[in-house]
Design a protein around this motif. Structure first.
Motif, PDB file in Angstrom:
ATOM      1  N   TYR A   1     -68.070-116.519  -5.433  1.00 53.20           N
ATOM      2  CA  TYR A   1     -67.127-116.332  -4.338  1.00 53.20           C
ATOM      3  C   TYR A   1     -66.369-115.025  -4.532  1.00 53.20           C
ATOM      4  N   LYS A   2     -66.675-114.032  -3.713  1.00 55.26           N
ATOM      5  CA  LYS A   2     -65.938-112.782  -3.773  1.00 55.26           C
ATOM      6  C   LYS A   2     -64.471-112.993  -3.386  1.00 55.26           C
ATOM      7  N   ASN A   3     -64.209-114.021  -2.570  1.00 57.73           N
ATOM      8  CA  ASN A   3     -62.844-114.364  -2.192  1.00 57.73           C
ATOM      9  C   ASN A   3     -62.044-114.811  -3.413  1.00 57.73           C
ATOM     10  N   ALA A   4     -62.741-115.231  -4.464  1.00 59.83           N
ATOM     11  CA  ALA A   4     -62.098-115.668  -5.715  1.00 59.83           C
ATOM     12  C   ALA A   4     -62.133-114.568  -6.768  1.00 59.83           C
ATOM     13  N   GLN A   5     -62.411-113.345  -6.333  1.00 56.06           N
ATOM     14  CA  GLN A   5     -62.523-112.210  -7.266  1.00 56.06           C
ATOM     15  C   GLN A   5     -61.238-111.408  -7.291  1.00 56.06           C
ATOM     16  N   THR A   6     -60.755-111.131  -8.495  1.00 48.05           N
ATOM     17  CA  THR A   6     -59.542-110.339  -8.637  1.00 48.05           C
ATOM     18  C   THR A   6     -59.894-108.877  -8.902  1.00 48.05           C
ATOM     19  N   ASP A   7     -58.942-107.997  -8.613  1.00 50.09           N
ATOM     20  CA  ASP A   7     -59.154-106.568  -8.846  1.00 50.09           C
ATOM     21  C   ASP A   7     -58.691-106.227 -10.257  1.00 50.09           C
ATOM     22  N   THR A   8     -59.445-106.724 -11.253  1.00 46.46           N
ATOM     23  CA  THR A   8     -59.075-106.502 -12.649  1.00 46.46           C
ATOM     24  C   THR A   8     -59.136-105.027 -13.031  1.00 46.46           C
TER      25      THR A   8
ATOM     26  N   ARG B   1     -70.425-103.127   8.406  1.00 43.53           N
ATOM     27  CA  ARG B   1     -69.102-103.324   7.817  1.00 43.53           C
ATOM     28  C   ARG B   1     -68.511-104.660   8.234  1.00 43.53           C
ATOM     29  N   LEU B   2     -68.622-104.970   9.513  1.00 39.99           N
ATOM     30  CA  LEU B   2     -68.067-106.232  10.014  1.00 39.99           C
ATOM     31  C   LEU B   2     -68.758-107.431   9.377  1.00 39.99           C
ATOM     32  N   VAL B   3     -70.087-107.365   9.328  1.00 43.19           N
ATOM     33  CA  VAL B   3     -70.861-108.470   8.744  1.00 43.19           C
ATOM     34  C   VAL B   3     -70.505-108.654   7.270  1.00 43.19           C
ATOM     35  N   LYS B   4     -70.360-107.533   6.564  1.00 37.91           N
ATOM     36  CA  LYS B   4     -70.047-107.582   5.132  1.00 37.91           C
ATOM     37  C   LYS B   4     -68.734-108.328   4.889  1.00 37.91           C
ATOM     38  N   ASN B   5     -67.724-108.056   5.725  1.00 38.51           N
ATOM     39  CA  ASN B   5     -66.425-108.694   5.557  1.00 38.51           C
ATOM     40  C   ASN B   5     -66.429-110.147   6.032  1.00 38.51           C
ATOM     41  N   ILE B   6     -67.035-110.401   7.170  1.00 39.63           N
ATOM     42  CA  ILE B   6     -67.057-111.765   7.717  1.00 39.63           C
ATOM     43  C   ILE B   6     -67.884-112.696   6.846  1.00 39.63           C
ATOM     44  N   ASN B   7     -68.942-112.168   6.244  1.00 37.88           N
ATOM     45  CA  ASN B   7     -69.818-112.987   5.393  1.00 37.88           C
ATOM     46  C   ASN B   7     -69.104-113.591   4.192  1.00 37.88           C
ATOM     47  N   MET B   8     -67.953-113.054   3.838  1.00 37.34           N
ATOM     48  CA  MET B   8     -67.180-113.618   2.726  1.00 37.34           C
ATOM     49  C   MET B   8     -66.780-115.069   2.993  1.00 37.34           C
ATOM     50  N   TYR B   9     -66.746-115.430   4.287  1.00 39.95           N
ATOM     51  CA  TYR B   9     -66.309-116.781   4.658  1.00 39.95           C
ATOM     52  C   TYR B   9     -67.461-117.640   5.171  1.00 39.95           C
TER      53      TYR B   9
ATOM     54  N   VAL C   1     -67.519-100.555   1.160  1.00 35.14           N
ATOM     55  CA  VAL C   1     -67.590-100.558  -0.299  1.00 35.14           C
ATOM     56  C   VAL C   1     -66.608-101.569  -0.897  1.00 35.14           C
ATOM     57  N   HIS C   2     -65.410-101.659  -0.303  1.00 34.00           N
ATOM     58  CA  HIS C   2     -64.369-102.533  -0.844  1.00 34.00           C
ATOM     59  C   HIS C   2     -64.207-103.820  -0.023  1.00 34.00           C
ATOM     60  N   TYR C   3     -65.300-104.258   0.569  1.00 33.61           N
ATOM     61  CA  TYR C   3     -65.266-105.466   1.396  1.00 33.61           C
ATOM     62  C   TYR C   3     -64.736-106.667   0.635  1.00 33.61           C
ATOM     63  N   TRP C   4     -64.897-106.690  -0.685  1.00 31.14           N
ATOM     64  CA  TRP C   4     -64.524-107.862  -1.474  1.00 31.14           C
ATOM     65  C   TRP C   4     -63.020-108.079  -1.535  1.00 31.14           C
ATOM     66  N   PHE C   5     -62.220-107.086  -1.071  1.00 31.81           N
ATOM     67  CA  PHE C   5     -60.807-107.397  -0.845  1.00 31.81           C
ATOM     68  C   PHE C   5     -60.352-107.083   0.578  1.00 31.81           C
ATOM     69  N   THR C   6     -61.033-106.177   1.292  1.00 29.81           N
ATOM     70  CA  THR C   6     -60.626-105.889   2.676  1.00 29.81           C
ATOM     71  C   THR C   6     -60.882-107.082   3.597  1.00 29.81           C
ATOM     72  N   HIS C   7     -61.781-107.994   3.191  1.00 24.99           N
ATOM     73  CA  HIS C   7     -62.039-109.171   4.039  1.00 24.99           C
ATOM     74  C   HIS C   7     -60.782-110.003   4.235  1.00 24.99           C
ATOM     75  N   ARG C   8     -59.798-109.850   3.357  1.00 27.73           N
ATOM     76  CA  ARG C   8     -58.566-110.640   3.480  1.00 27.73           C
ATOM     77  C   ARG C   8     -57.741-110.248   4.700  1.00 27.73           C
ATOM     78  N   LEU C   9     -58.025-109.090   5.272  1.00 26.43           N
ATOM     79  CA  LEU C   9     -57.356-108.722   6.525  1.00 26.43           C
ATOM     80  C   LEU C   9     -57.668-109.731   7.628  1.00 26.43           C
ATOM     81  N   LEU C  10     -58.776-110.443   7.494  1.00 31.37           N
ATOM     82  CA  LEU C  10     -59.135-111.443   8.502  1.00 31.37           C
ATOM     83  C   LEU C  10     -58.157-112.610   8.526  1.00 31.37           C
TER      84      LEU C  10
END
Length: 429
Positions: free
Chosen positions: A66-73, A331-339, A398-407
């Motif tokens: 889950y990229k949604n569970a990924q932190t920016d370490t 880009r849209l698909v990459k971000n929406i696919n997180m959910y 590139v940074h979809y793994w945190f930009t998806h949170r804008l949704l």
């Protein structure tokens, strides 16, 4: 009357200018003071929990897959290296350049452990001064007193406390159904990930704080130009403390709450949305610009040139290191696919079910008037997609793994919009 209005506008412009200049100077002073703190104790406290850093590694996922569970370490480790930097002899220069020591390749996590444990190997210095890195004014003092485990627990208590305060604020305003949308937004942001990540938690805490202020002090904020100054200061805080993860939640989620509380007509609400957005952008942009100016003055380094180059990279539609020239749809698909995973889909089904049940119970009918009333929420709902469009592959692909949170913005605004359209939104006091 026109003369009084002009005087009020002039007074507001003077206030706005004073706040911007004051924020830049205060931010500068606080950062310099933070860099004057001794770093040896900070290094020791990081060393105590070095095993935690080793175990989690780079881009830790507390729920695998889950990229949604990924932190920016990577960024968190960068800030720890900033905090532990032993100093060049000038706190002002260090505050402006944000230097860190790296061992070998650009691996922040490894370097944190080595530096914390006092490794005497060869290092090289890297500066990252185009951001304010304002969270260091909190991180550095905390590291003087606590280790990383303590700080994470303190962060959890603060986040849960603020979330409780916000929920109570919704209940105080009798916005019970609207809590459904806010709940959806919080789950989309993923509060557990916010606890694990320092740089994420800063933006999340700020968002909760600004939302709580709005819920509890709406009447006071309505007086004069207070709401305009509120969104200006909101933008200032987010540019000072954030690392460009998903700062727009700080503007949009409080804005949705404002729309819920406002008794204004649709046209006036839309007008306010635009003006508030402009003021938030002014606060964000001017204070960020102030950092580059101060850094140029005190270090001689031209951060304007670096910032422009990075802006071109972040807004570019050119190739990335993952795929050749990804499109807007990519880009849209990459971000929406997180959910596009069963837990989130099941949550969506439940939330839509709640709306449908409310609609059936109230025998709601969709009318043109209701559709018009939903327009302000629709504009906010589309905001993340506008960002994905304007900020190209360097940011939203590139940074979809945190930009998806804008949704999370779209979830909150979208559910509120559905309640409005179906007529299940009640009048509130």
């Amino acid at each position: 009357e026109n003369k009084n209005n002009r005087q009020n506008v002039y007074k507001f412009i003077i206030q706005l200018t004073g706040i911007l200049v004051g924020a830049i100077l205060l931010g500068f002073v606080l950062l310099v003071l933070a860099y004057m703190l001794p770093t040896e104790r900070m290094r020791q406290n990081v060393a105590v929990t070095a095993e935690q850093i080793n175990t989690e590694g780079q881009y830790y996922q507390w729920a695998k897959g889950y990229k949604n569970a990924q932190t920016d370490t990577y960024t968190d480790a960068s800030l720890l290296l900033n905090a532990m930097y032993p100093g060049s002899g000038s706190a002002v220069r260090d505050a402006m350049n944000a230097p860190r020591l790296l061992y070998g390749d650009d691996n922040n996590e490894v370097s944190v452990v080595l530096l914390a444990n006092g490794d005497t190997g060869e290092t090289h210095e890297v500066c990252y001064g185009r951001y304010w890195h304002g969270s260091l004014i909190l991180l550095k003092p905390l590291l003087l007193l606590f280790d990383l485990g303590d700080i994470r627990m303190i962060s959890m208590i603060i986040q849960m406390g603020l979330l409780f305060v916000v929920i109570m604020g919704f209940c105080r305003r009798q916005l019970y159904k609207e809590l459904t949308g806010f709940f959806g937004a919080i789950i989309t942001l993923n509060p557990v990930t916010m606890i694990f990540g320092w740089c994420f938690s800063i933006e999340y805490v700020l968002m909760l704080l600004m939302t709580a202020i709005l819920l509890y002090f709406h009447e006071e904020l309505q007086k004069g130009y207070n709401y305009y100054l509120y969104f200006l200061i909101n933008g200032i805080l987010f540019v000072y403390f954030n690392e460009l993860s998903f700062p727009m939640i700080g503007f949009a989620i409080p804005l949705i709450v404002y729309l819920l509380l406002s008794k204004e007509k649709v046209k006036e609400k839309i007008k306010k949305e635009v003006v508030f957005g402009m003021l938030w952008g002014v606060g964000y942009a001017v204070v960020w610009l102030g950092k580059w100016i101060l850094a140029w003055i005190f270090t001689g380094y031209n951060y304007f040139k670096e910032a422009i180059e990075q802006a071109e990279r972040y807004t570019s539609d050119h190739a990335t290191w993952e795929v050749e020239n990804p499109t807007l749809i990519d880009r849209l698909v990459k971000n929406i696919n997180m959910y596009m995973k069963w837990p989130f889909l099941m949550m969506a089904i439940v939330l839509l079910g709640i709306i449908c049940v409310s609609m059936i119970r109230k025998h709601a009918k969709i009318t043109g008037e209701k559709l018009v009333a939903a327009l302000p929420y629709l504009l906010v709902c589309l905001l993340p997609f506008a960002i994905f469009t304007v900020l190209g592959n360097g940011y939203s692909y590139v940074h979809y793994w945190f930009t998806h949170r804008l949704l999370a913005i779209s979830v909150f605004a979208g559910i509120t919009m559905l309640f409005t359209i179906t007529g299940t939104k009640e009048n509130h006091t």
